[in-house]
Design an enzyme around this catalytic site. Structure first.
Site, PDB file in Angstrom:
ATOM      1  N   HIS A 139     -10.692   5.154 -22.310  1.00  0.00           N
ATOM      2  CA  HIS A 139      -9.954   4.026 -21.711  1.00  0.00           C
ATOM      3  C   HIS A 139     -10.890   2.818 -21.617  1.00  0.00           C
ATOM      4  CE1 HIS A 139      -9.137   1.492 -18.188  1.00  0.00           C
ATOM      5  NE2 HIS A 139      -7.848   1.739 -18.352  1.00  0.00           N
ATOM      6  N   ASN A 140     -12.111   3.053 -21.124  1.00  0.00           N
ATOM      7  CA  ASN A 140     -13.057   1.942 -20.978  1.00  0.00           C
ATOM      8  C   ASN A 140     -13.500   1.392 -22.333  1.00  0.00           C
ATOM      9  OD1 ASN A 140     -12.804   2.584 -18.301  1.00  0.00           O
ATOM     10  ND2 ASN A 140     -14.959   2.294 -17.847  1.00  0.00           N
ATOM     11  N   SER A 182      -8.462   4.368 -12.764  1.00  0.00           N
ATOM     12  CA  SER A 182      -8.498   2.998 -13.270  1.00  0.00           C
ATOM     13  C   SER A 182      -7.587   2.093 -12.461  1.00  0.00           C
ATOM     14  CB  SER A 182      -8.077   2.949 -14.734  1.00  0.00           C
ATOM     15  OG  SER A 182      -8.071   1.592 -15.168  1.00  0.00           O
ATOM     16  N   VAL A 242     -18.417   8.187  -4.813  1.00  0.00           N
ATOM     17  CA  VAL A 242     -19.756   7.577  -4.731  1.00  0.00           C
ATOM     18  C   VAL A 242     -20.179   7.179  -6.138  1.00  0.00           C
ATOM     19  CG1 VAL A 242     -20.356   8.924  -2.685  1.00  0.00           C
ATOM     20  CG2 VAL A 242     -20.973   9.808  -4.956  1.00  0.00           C
ATOM     21  N   ARG A 254     -21.492  -7.627 -26.214  1.00  0.00           N
ATOM     22  CA  ARG A 254     -22.061  -7.794 -24.863  1.00  0.00           C
ATOM     23  C   ARG A 254     -23.587  -7.826 -24.947  1.00  0.00           C
ATOM     24  NH1 ARG A 254     -18.643  -4.683 -20.116  1.00  0.00           N
ATOM     25  NH2 ARG A 254     -16.578  -5.085 -20.941  1.00  0.00           N
ATOM     26  N   HIS A 311     -28.973  16.328 -51.820  1.00  0.00           N
ATOM     27  CA  HIS A 311     -27.983  16.695 -50.790  1.00  0.00           C
ATOM     28  C   HIS A 311     -26.674  17.176 -51.410  1.00  0.00           C
ATOM     29  CE1 HIS A 311     -30.516  15.428 -47.526  1.00  0.00           C
ATOM     30  NE2 HIS A 311     -30.712  14.259 -48.110  1.00  0.00           N
ATOM     31  N   LEU A 357     -17.187   5.195   1.196  1.00  0.00           N
ATOM     32  CA  LEU A 357     -16.263   4.102   1.499  1.00  0.00           C
ATOM     33  C   LEU A 357     -16.778   2.781   0.927  1.00  0.00           C
ATOM     34  CD1 LEU A 357     -15.230   5.209   5.086  1.00  0.00           C
ATOM     35  CD2 LEU A 357     -13.916   5.451   2.979  1.00  0.00           C
ATOM     36  N   GLY A 395     -13.341   3.551  -2.673  1.00  0.00           N
ATOM     37  CA  GLY A 395     -13.060   4.575  -1.665  1.00  0.00           C
ATOM     38  C   GLY A 395     -12.166   4.015  -0.565  1.00  0.00           C
ATOM     39  N   LYS A 443     -11.004   8.833 -19.470  1.00  0.00           N
ATOM     40  CA  LYS A 443     -11.299   7.571 -18.758  1.00  0.00           C
ATOM     41  C   LYS A 443     -12.372   6.785 -19.515  1.00  0.00           C
ATOM     42  CE  LYS A 443     -11.353   4.206 -15.960  1.00  0.00           C
ATOM     43  NZ  LYS A 443     -12.581   3.730 -15.488  1.00  0.00           N
ATOM     44  N   ALA A 502     -21.508   7.001  -9.759  1.00  0.00           N
ATOM     45  CA  ALA A 502     -21.715   8.069 -10.738  1.00  0.00           C
ATOM     46  C   ALA A 502     -23.215   8.317 -10.906  1.00  0.00           C
ATOM     47  CB  ALA A 502     -21.106   7.660 -12.072  1.00  0.00           C
ATOM     48  N   GLU A 549     -10.823  -0.730 -23.291  1.00  0.00           N
ATOM     49  CA  GLU A 549     -10.906  -1.898 -22.393  1.00  0.00           C
ATOM     50  C   GLU A 549     -11.937  -2.912 -22.915  1.00  0.00           C
ATOM     51  OE1 GLU A 549     -11.360  -1.032 -18.026  1.00  0.00           O
ATOM     52  OE2 GLU A 549     -13.270  -2.076 -18.263  1.00  0.00           O
TER      53      GLU A 549
HETATM   54  C1  6PG Z   1     -11.149   0.491 -14.517  1.00  0.00           C
HETATM   55  C2  6PG Z   1     -12.456  -0.045 -15.050  1.00  0.00           C
HETATM   56  C3  6PG Z   1     -13.636   0.291 -14.179  1.00  0.00           C
HETATM   57  C4  6PG Z   1     -14.978  -0.150 -14.762  1.00  0.00           C
HETATM   58  C5  6PG Z   1     -15.141  -1.616 -14.836  1.00  0.00           C
HETATM   59  C6  6PG Z   1     -16.566  -2.075 -15.146  1.00  0.00           C
HETATM   60  O1  6PG Z   1     -10.476   1.157 -15.290  1.00  0.00           O
HETATM   61  O2  6PG Z   1     -10.793   0.213 -13.370  1.00  0.00           O
HETATM   62  O3  6PG Z   1     -12.680   0.509 -16.316  1.00  0.00           O
HETATM   63  O4  6PG Z   1     -13.658   1.688 -13.997  1.00  0.00           O
HETATM   64  O5  6PG Z   1     -15.968   0.351 -13.950  1.00  0.00           O
HETATM   65  O6  6PG Z   1     -14.276  -2.132 -15.777  1.00  0.00           O
HETATM   66  O7  6PG Z   1     -17.040  -1.610 -16.363  1.00  0.00           O
HETATM   67  P1  6PG Z   1     -18.295  -2.337 -17.048  1.00  0.00           P
HETATM   68  O8  6PG Z   1     -19.217  -2.726 -15.935  1.00  0.00           O
HETATM   69  O9  6PG Z   1     -18.924  -1.336 -17.947  1.00  0.00           O
HETATM   70  O10 6PG Z   1     -17.751  -3.522 -17.748  1.00  0.00           O
END
Ligand code: 6PG
Length: 467
Positions: free
Chosen positions: A191-192, A133, A79, A291, A448, A10, A14, A188, A81, A195
């Protein structure tokens, strides 16, 4: 009374998911571990806080939690990862039975999900690795869900998941079966990756407007507001508008935030996974590296005092910047989808790309009009860059992207994602590239071998380059 669904963990996600399930009328068993003086009666205290949880039961004993659930038991693990997931699964194993279904809703690595699925299937337990997400708010009001694993297991929980998921414009749930094994967590992860680049492209557009056009954050917010309509509308742009308007007293909050971005690992995984597949995801990697560079604050401060480069004075055209913004995003999404397609083919996941992308239309961090456009095109063109629509957008925006990159470089403004999108576009639309030089170099120093243009499928050749 036995309950319909169980949630373990939680934390922020959660709790929000639990309230979402409860708001959709499901009875729940909620478990949170007991840690003396730190995590005590977490589940019962949480249930007492929200009236929608009146049909829920709280536990800090795993055995009674498991026994409170209707069979086959459906348990969502929320929980952190990593090791925590293995620990929870390990502890559950002595209480659950064949036929029960475990769902890991964290950002787990897809290879770990494969392994966990294998281990559990040997014991007759179903396992679903599910990307979630939408952050805290999405989890509460409707997240985007990316479940992967065995179809039979998914079917047993589909009704629950589709109920709590966000809904698209046609009121279809943003939750679709992705594919076998770790494919849900892989999608996912991509997706990140998308993102990361979406965030970085916005950051670069901000930096161009702030440091070249010398605009105030609220003025930039106003420009972004004009962009946040039609094809360029998206969630991340929307939240950035709010961010740029926020003040603490007379100071913009953005100016008080340390310019060192952090990350939790999924961006690095994306770069590694795409490299393993040989599928270029250069925008995501550029954003990840941006980053990393941002984190080198001390080094940047020292070097900034040693180097002062001459600056150009020309300003950036805001319309061109908007076109460049959209073009960079198109390349970012194109690369991400290509990575998923490559993975699906390589790992035999049978991912339906259109279905997959459809869960990103709402509820998730990268939700956007662009995704909707991609869905409308992907049906007829699996390579979206070949569609009439994108050919037209890209052709009419290429010049703008080039202008923005050149002007930014002239101002010494770092724009890793904008410039990478231009480089990638120029490379992928070039009939003749530089691979021949690389092949000749490889053949020269390492025998090669290389293929010849006049016989591309024929035998490999080696040349004694020195003679
Ligand atoms: C989502 C996000 C999420 C992710 C954060 C932090 O789809 O809700 O992708 O799952 O944990 O964006 O990611 P970083 O800490 O790597 O920026």
């Amino acid at each position: 009374m036995k309950t319909e669904f169980g949630i373990i963990g939680l934390g922020v996600m959660g709790k929000s998911l639990a309230r979402n399930f409860a708001n959709n009328g499901f009875s729940l068993s909620l478990f949170n571990r007991h840690v003396d003086n730190i995590e005590e009666n977490v589940a019962t205290n949480f249930i007492n806080q929200f009236s929608e949880l009146s049909n829920s039961q709280g536990f800090d004993n795993l055995e009674t939690f498991v026994n409170s659930l209707q069979t086959p038991r459906k348990i969502l693990i929320m929980v952190n990862a990593g090791k925590a997931v293995d620990m929870v699964i390990d502890n559950l194993l002595s209480h659950i039975e064949p036929g029960d279904i475990l769902i890991d809703g964290g950002n787990s690595h897809y290879k770990k999900t494969d392994k966990r699925g294998q281990l559990l299937s040997n014991k007759g337990i179903h396992f679903i690795g599910m990307g979630v997400s939408g952050g805290e708010e999405g989890a509460l009001t409707g997240p985007s869900l990316m479940p992967g694993g065995h179809m039979d297991a998914y079917k047993l929980v589909e009704g629950f998941l589709q109920n709590i998921a966000a809904k698209d414009d046609n009121n279809n749930p943003c939750c679709k079966y992705i594919g076998t094994e770790g494919s849900g967590h892989f999608v996912k992860m991509v997706h990140n990756g998308i993102e990361y680049a979406e965030m970085q492209i916005i950051a670069e557009a901000y930096s161009i407007l702030r440091f070249i056009n010398k605009l105030e954050p609220t003025e930039i917010a106003s420009i972004f507001e004009t962009w946040n309509h039609g094809d360029t509308k998206n969630y991340l742009l929307e939240i950035t508008i709010d961010i740029l308007k926020k003040k603490e007293g007379d100071t913009y909050l953005i100016d008080l935030i340390l310019d060192q971005s952090s990350h939790k690992g999924t961006g690095s995984w994306t770069t590694i996974a795409s490299a393993e597949l040989g599928a270029p995801f250069t925008l995501s990697s550029a954003a990840l590296n941006a980053r990393f560079v941002s984190a080198l604050k001390e080094k940047r401060v020292t070097l900034s005092q040693l180097y002062e480069f001459n600056e150009n004075t020309s300003l950036v055209n805001v319309d061109s910047l908007k076109k460049a913004y959209q073009l960079a995003r198109i390349i970012n999404h194109y690369q991400g989808l290509d990575v998923i397609e490559n993975a699906s083919n390589t790992y035999g996941w049978h991912i339906d790309l259109k279905n997959t992308v459809s869960v990103w239309t709402n509820g998730c961090i990268i939700a956007s009009e662009l995704i909707k456009k991609i869905i409308s095109i992907i049906e007829t063109n699996s390579n979206i860059l070949e569609s009439d629509y994108f050919v037209e957008v890209i052709k009419t925006s290429h010049h703008s992207l080039k202008d923005i990159v050149l002007t930014s470089l002239n101002h010494n403004i770092p724009i890793p994602c904008f410039s990478e999108s231009l480089n990638y576009l120029n490379s992928v639309t070039q009939e003749s590239g530089t691979g021949n030089i690389i092949q000749a170099q490889r053949d020269y120093f390492g025998t090669h071998t290389y293929k010849r243009k006049d016989d591309p499928t024929g035998p490999s050749h080696h040349t004694n380059w020195k003679s």
